[in-house]
Design a protein around this motif. Structure first.
Motif, PDB file in Angstrom:
ATOM      1  N   ILE A   1     -58.069  24.390   7.899  1.00  0.00           N
ATOM      2  CA  ILE A   1     -58.331  22.399   8.220  1.00  0.00           C
ATOM      3  C   ILE A   1     -58.185  22.463   9.705  1.00  0.00           C
ATOM      4  CG2 ILE A   1     -58.494  20.071   7.157  1.00  0.00           C
ATOM      5  CD1 ILE A   1     -59.644  21.886   5.330  1.00  0.00           C
ATOM      6  N   ASP A   2     -59.709  21.692  10.268  1.00  0.00           N
ATOM      7  CA  ASP A   2     -59.377  20.924  11.603  1.00  0.00           C
ATOM      8  C   ASP A   2     -59.184  19.798  11.715  1.00  0.00           C
ATOM      9  OD1 ASP A   2     -59.544  21.183  14.079  1.00  0.00           O
ATOM     10  OD2 ASP A   2     -61.063  21.841  14.076  1.00  0.00           O
ATOM     11  N   HIS A   3     -57.578  19.578  12.316  1.00  0.00           N
ATOM     12  CA  HIS A   3     -57.538  17.766  11.736  1.00  0.00           C
ATOM     13  C   HIS A   3     -57.962  16.773  13.133  1.00  0.00           C
ATOM     14  CE1 HIS A   3     -55.252  17.724   8.315  1.00  0.00           C
ATOM     15  NE2 HIS A   3     -55.014  19.017   8.827  1.00  0.00           N
ATOM     16  N   ARG A   4     -58.058  17.586  14.344  1.00  0.00           N
ATOM     17  CA  ARG A   4     -58.521  17.011  15.570  1.00  0.00           C
ATOM     18  C   ARG A   4     -60.439  15.625  15.158  1.00  0.00           C
ATOM     19  NH1 ARG A   4     -60.206  22.379  19.303  1.00  0.00           N
ATOM     20  NH2 ARG A   4     -61.250  23.183  16.956  1.00  0.00           N
ATOM     21  N   PHE A   5     -60.803  16.816  13.960  1.00  0.00           N
ATOM     22  CA  PHE A   5     -62.158  16.416  13.550  1.00  0.00           C
ATOM     23  C   PHE A   5     -61.855  15.124  12.656  1.00  0.00           C
ATOM     24  CE2 PHE A   5     -63.428  19.796  16.110  1.00  0.00           C
ATOM     25  CZ  PHE A   5     -64.089  19.313  17.403  1.00  0.00           C
ATOM     26  N   GLU A   6     -61.342  15.045  11.723  1.00  0.00           N
ATOM     27  CA  GLU A   6     -60.358  13.621  10.740  1.00  0.00           C
ATOM     28  C   GLU A   6     -61.001  12.906  11.254  1.00  0.00           C
ATOM     29  OE1 GLU A   6     -56.311  12.503   9.463  1.00  0.00           O
ATOM     30  OE2 GLU A   6     -56.702  14.943   8.795  1.00  0.00           O
ATOM     31  N   ARG A   7     -61.911  12.279  10.169  1.00  0.00           N
ATOM     32  CA  ARG A   7     -62.418  10.703  10.314  1.00  0.00           C
ATOM     33  C   ARG A   7     -62.090   9.830   8.669  1.00  0.00           C
ATOM     34  NH1 ARG A   7     -61.808  12.636  14.325  1.00  0.00           N
ATOM     35  NH2 ARG A   7     -63.671  12.584  16.047  1.00  0.00           N
ATOM     36  N   ARG A   8     -61.167   9.111   8.968  1.00  0.00           N
ATOM     37  CA  ARG A   8     -60.811   8.394   7.593  1.00  0.00           C
ATOM     38  C   ARG A   8     -61.943   6.341   7.912  1.00  0.00           C
ATOM     39  NH1 ARG A   8     -56.685   9.578   4.732  1.00  0.00           N
ATOM     40  NH2 ARG A   8     -55.662  11.597   5.841  1.00  0.00           N
ATOM     41  N   ASN A   9     -62.417   6.156   7.219  1.00  0.00           N
ATOM     42  CA  ASN A   9     -63.059   4.548   6.688  1.00  0.00           C
ATOM     43  C   ASN A   9     -62.153   3.559   6.693  1.00  0.00           C
ATOM     44  OD1 ASN A   9     -64.438   2.721   6.228  1.00  0.00           O
ATOM     45  ND2 ASN A   9     -66.215   3.954   6.174  1.00  0.00           N
ATOM     46  N   PRO A  10     -61.437   2.363   6.959  1.00  0.00           N
ATOM     47  CA  PRO A  10     -60.265   1.758   6.229  1.00  0.00           C
ATOM     48  C   PRO A  10     -60.831   1.299   4.765  1.00  0.00           C
ATOM     49  CG  PRO A  10     -61.876   1.311   8.213  1.00  0.00           C
ATOM     50  CD  PRO A  10     -62.232   2.377   8.197  1.00  0.00           C
ATOM     51  N   ALA A  11     -62.695   1.215   5.109  1.00  0.00           N
ATOM     52  CA  ALA A  11     -62.434   0.878   3.213  1.00  0.00           C
ATOM     53  C   ALA A  11     -62.901   1.777   2.042  1.00  0.00           C
ATOM     54  CB  ALA A  11     -64.611   0.827   2.982  1.00  0.00           C
ATOM     55  N   MET A  12     -62.395   2.720   2.546  1.00  0.00           N
ATOM     56  CA  MET A  12     -61.791   4.150   1.262  1.00  0.00           C
ATOM     57  C   MET A  12     -60.180   4.497   2.105  1.00  0.00           C
ATOM     58  SD  MET A  12     -64.121   4.019  -0.578  1.00  0.00           S
ATOM     59  CE  MET A  12     -66.198   4.071  -1.361  1.00  0.00           C
ATOM     60  N   PRO A  13     -60.025   4.384   2.507  1.00  0.00           N
ATOM     61  CA  PRO A  13     -58.241   4.901   2.999  1.00  0.00           C
ATOM     62  C   PRO A  13     -57.979   6.437   2.328  1.00  0.00           C
ATOM     63  CG  PRO A  13     -57.350   3.390   2.000  1.00  0.00           C
ATOM     64  CD  PRO A  13     -58.991   2.648   1.722  1.00  0.00           C
ATOM     65  N   ARG A  14     -58.091   6.704   1.422  1.00  0.00           N
ATOM     66  CA  ARG A  14     -57.855   7.729   0.435  1.00  0.00           C
ATOM     67  C   ARG A  14     -59.278   8.892   0.285  1.00  0.00           C
ATOM     68  NH1 ARG A  14     -53.568   9.451   0.730  1.00  0.00           N
ATOM     69  NH2 ARG A  14     -53.879  10.590  -1.150  1.00  0.00           N
ATOM     70  N   GLN A  15     -60.185   8.806   1.327  1.00  0.00           N
ATOM     71  CA  GLN A  15     -61.564   9.945   1.394  1.00  0.00           C
ATOM     72  C   GLN A  15     -60.910   9.648   2.932  1.00  0.00           C
ATOM     73  OE1 GLN A  15     -65.000   8.860   0.200  1.00  0.00           O
ATOM     74  NE2 GLN A  15     -64.265   8.263  -1.818  1.00  0.00           N
ATOM     75  N   VAL A  16     -61.093  11.250   3.215  1.00  0.00           N
ATOM     76  CA  VAL A  16     -61.445  11.603   4.680  1.00  0.00           C
ATOM     77  C   VAL A  16     -62.324  12.768   4.620  1.00  0.00           C
ATOM     78  CG1 VAL A  16     -59.309  14.157   3.827  1.00  0.00           C
ATOM     79  CG2 VAL A  16     -59.076  12.767   6.631  1.00  0.00           C
ATOM     80  N   LEU A  17     -62.987  12.698   6.046  1.00  0.00           N
ATOM     81  CA  LEU A  17     -64.184  13.306   6.900  1.00  0.00           C
ATOM     82  C   LEU A  17     -62.872  14.580   7.296  1.00  0.00           C
ATOM     83  CD1 LEU A  17     -66.723  14.453   6.888  1.00  0.00           C
ATOM     84  CD2 LEU A  17     -66.696  12.880   8.258  1.00  0.00           C
ATOM     85  N   VAL A  18     -63.443  16.010   7.243  1.00  0.00           N
ATOM     86  CA  VAL A  18     -62.558  16.942   8.196  1.00  0.00           C
ATOM     87  C   VAL A  18     -63.204  18.079   8.683  1.00  0.00           C
ATOM     88  CG1 VAL A  18     -60.051  15.904   6.877  1.00  0.00           C
ATOM     89  CG2 VAL A  18     -60.982  18.215   5.666  1.00  0.00           C
ATOM     90  N   ARG A  19     -62.890  18.671   9.103  1.00  0.00           N
ATOM     91  CA  ARG A  19     -64.239  20.096   9.732  1.00  0.00           C
ATOM     92  C   ARG A  19     -63.633  21.331   8.418  1.00  0.00           C
ATOM     93  NH1 ARG A  19     -66.178  21.364  15.095  1.00  0.00           N
ATOM     94  NH2 ARG A  19     -67.096  19.674  14.391  1.00  0.00           N
ATOM     95  N   VAL A  20     -64.443  21.957   7.625  1.00  0.00           N
ATOM     96  CA  VAL A  20     -63.332  23.611   7.243  1.00  0.00           C
ATOM     97  C   VAL A  20     -63.943  24.199   8.299  1.00  0.00           C
ATOM     98  CG1 VAL A  20     -63.171  24.694   5.174  1.00  0.00           C
ATOM     99  CG2 VAL A  20     -62.999  21.844   5.163  1.00  0.00           C
ATOM    100  N   LEU A  21     -63.154  25.719   8.572  1.00  0.00           N
ATOM    101  CA  LEU A  21     -63.460  26.400   8.834  1.00  0.00           C
ATOM    102  C   LEU A  21     -63.020  28.081   7.795  1.00  0.00           C
ATOM    103  CD1 LEU A  21     -61.198  26.160  12.333  1.00  0.00           C
ATOM    104  CD2 LEU A  21     -63.729  26.057  11.932  1.00  0.00           C
ATOM    105  N   LEU A  22     -64.535  28.117   7.652  1.00  0.00           N
ATOM    106  CA  LEU A  22     -64.275  29.860   7.257  1.00  0.00           C
ATOM    107  C   LEU A  22     -64.099  31.027   7.727  1.00  0.00           C
ATOM    108  CD1 LEU A  22     -66.262  28.934   4.292  1.00  0.00           C
ATOM    109  CD2 LEU A  22     -63.782  28.533   3.899  1.00  0.00           C
ATOM    110  N   VAL A  23     -62.711  31.973   8.566  1.00  0.00           N
ATOM    111  CA  VAL A  23     -63.019  32.722   9.149  1.00  0.00           C
ATOM    112  C   VAL A  23     -62.326  34.257   8.570  1.00  0.00           C
ATOM    113  CG1 VAL A  23     -60.970  33.910  10.792  1.00  0.00           C
ATOM    114  CG2 VAL A  23     -61.427  31.308  10.430  1.00  0.00           C
ATOM    115  N   GLY A  24     -62.999  35.402   7.985  1.00  0.00           N
ATOM    116  CA  GLY A  24     -63.037  36.332   7.496  1.00  0.00           C
ATOM    117  C   GLY A  24     -63.150  37.915   8.616  1.00  0.00           C
TER     118      GLY A  24
END
Length: 172
Positions: free
Chosen positions: A94-117
């Motif tokens: 999980i890349d927390h540098r791109f984490e975004r939260r909406n004050p109207a929906m505080p329990r939802q978070v938009l993040v970037r997910v990395l799949l590395v193999g």
């Protein structure tokens, strides 16, 4: 991949050279098969070390804001040592540098997910995690934000409350 191949070959030449030098120092008292066997053992040992150190090397390449949430461990018959110590060949971060939260929906978070193999190109995508509802929606082209902060056209996937990726995304 090419550099790892070169490292494996160099390890074979190195260990074979050490045994060759030892054989010369002992006035050729060692059996003749020992030099190629040592070269093969050096190559095998280097290949195993490179496989097992991949996960830590991949983690070390990430900035501090990227959190490894999950790893995949494998065992295979052609690598019998993986039955003793499983081998990690993929990870989800999980890349927390791109984490975004909406004050109207505080329990939802938009993040970037990395799949590395290992030996695979890194893939990344955005996902919205509902921390209270224990679910995830991948942020695709058809997904849009409503005025109240909710998602339209989202396909929510239920997750277990103890899912490690969910816990990493929802960590404050």
């Amino acid at each position: 991949m090419l550099l790892e191949f070169i490292a494996i070959i160099a390890a074979g030449f190195g260990l074979g050279g050490v045994v060759l030098a030892l054989n010369v120092a002992l006035r050729k008292r060692l059996p003749g098969w020992l030099i190629p066997a040592a070269a093969g053992a050096g190559m095998l040992a280097m290949a195993i070390w490179l496989e097992y150190s991949w996960l830590e090397r991949a983690r070390g390449a990430f900035p501090p804001e990227v959190e490894v949430a999950s790893t995949n461990e494998v065992r295979s018959w052609y690598r019998p040592w993986t039955y003793v110590v499983p081998l990690s060949n993929r990870l989800i971060a999980i890349d927390h540098r791109f984490e975004r939260r909406n004050p109207a929906m505080p329990r939802q978070v938009l993040v970037r997910v990395l799949l590395v193999g290992r030996w695979e190109p890194t893939r990344q995508f955005a996902a919205v995690f509902d921390c209270a509802g224990h679910r995830r929606a991948d942020f695709m082209d058809q997904v849009e934000f409503e005025d109240d902060g909710s998602l339209r056209n989202a396909r929510w996937q239920p997750l277990q409350p103890d899912d490690r990726v969910l816990q990493a995304a929802c960590r404050d």
